[in-house]
Design an enzyme around this catalytic site. Structure first.
Site, mmCIF file in Angstrom:
data_model
loop_
_atom_site.group_PDB
_atom_site.id
_atom_site.type_symbol
_atom_site.label_atom_id
_atom_site.label_comp_id
_atom_site.label_asym_id
_atom_site.label_seq_id
_atom_site.Cartn_x
_atom_site.Cartn_y
_atom_site.Cartn_z
ATOM 1 C CG LEU A 1 4.033 9.840 20.738
ATOM 2 C CD1 LEU A 1 3.782 11.298 21.102
ATOM 3 C CD2 LEU A 1 5.521 9.606 20.441
ATOM 4 C CB THR B 1 8.988 1.941 26.940
ATOM 5 O OG1 THR B 1 8.201 3.116 27.130
ATOM 6 C CG2 THR B 1 10.427 2.217 27.380
ATOM 7 C CB THR C 1 2.490 1.351 27.795
ATOM 8 O OG1 THR C 1 2.307 0.007 28.233
ATOM 9 C CG2 THR C 1 1.208 2.140 28.004
ATOM 10 C CB CYS C 2 5.842 5.150 25.969
ATOM 11 S SG CYS C 2 6.079 5.022 27.753
ATOM 12 C CB SER C 3 6.139 2.929 21.329
ATOM 13 O OG SER C 3 7.350 3.568 21.642
#
Length: 160
Positions: A53, A45, A47-49
């Site tokens: 992370l 997703t 923001t996560c990517s």
């Protein structure tokens, strides 16, 4: 009830891939070590990517220099977590943990309903720091935010 600083890590089983699929219970994962576990609503997703992370990948050696292990968790399956880790060039030693049925997420009291986005039950975005299975730091994001669970914020706010 949401986990708090000073609480023991609840028991659940997570999975990961390392030359095959492995299961690890949280007591084994957290026992006898210092560990930062950060959780994202979903692998791949935005923001996560793009931010969450990658920040922990960039600062992985900073955590390790302080004797702290790092693990990423999402309510996804082990194959998705492995593929995401590969795509993000996660360094060896940064565990990519799957909480496929959200059992651990629920035990922490950090689940959210993302069914409005077609994602079902997911984890809130958070980071926690534990020593020998006891929570020593906890940073939970407000919905739609990304500030307090970043690698930079966690590093700056680790307990002495």
């Amino acid at each position: 009830m949401t986990i708090q600083v000073g609480d023991p890590i609840p028991e659940a089983v997570l999975s990961y891939i390392d030359n095959g699929v492995h299961r690890i219970d949280t007591h084994t994962l957290f026992n006898g070590c210092k560990l930062v576990l950060f959780a994202v609503p979903g692998a791949f997703t935005p923001t996560c990517s793009e931010r969450h992370l990658p920040g922990f990948v960039a600062h992985f050696d900073d955590f390790r220099a302080r004797g702290i292990e790092v693990a990423c968790m999402a309510v996804n399956d082990t194959f998705v977590m492995q593929a995401w880790g590969t795509a993000q060039q996660v360094p060896a030693g940064l565990k990519m943990l799957a909480d496929g049925n959200a059992d651990f997420t629920r035990a922490l009291g950090l689940e959210m309903d993302a069914s409005g986005y077609g994602m079902g039950v997911r984890s809130k975005r958070f980071a926690l720091y534990a020593e020998a299975g006891i929570v020593r730091g906890l940073w939970v994001e407000a919905p739609g935010e990304f500030r307090v669970s970043s690698a930079e914020h966690v590093l700056a706010n680790l307990p002495a």
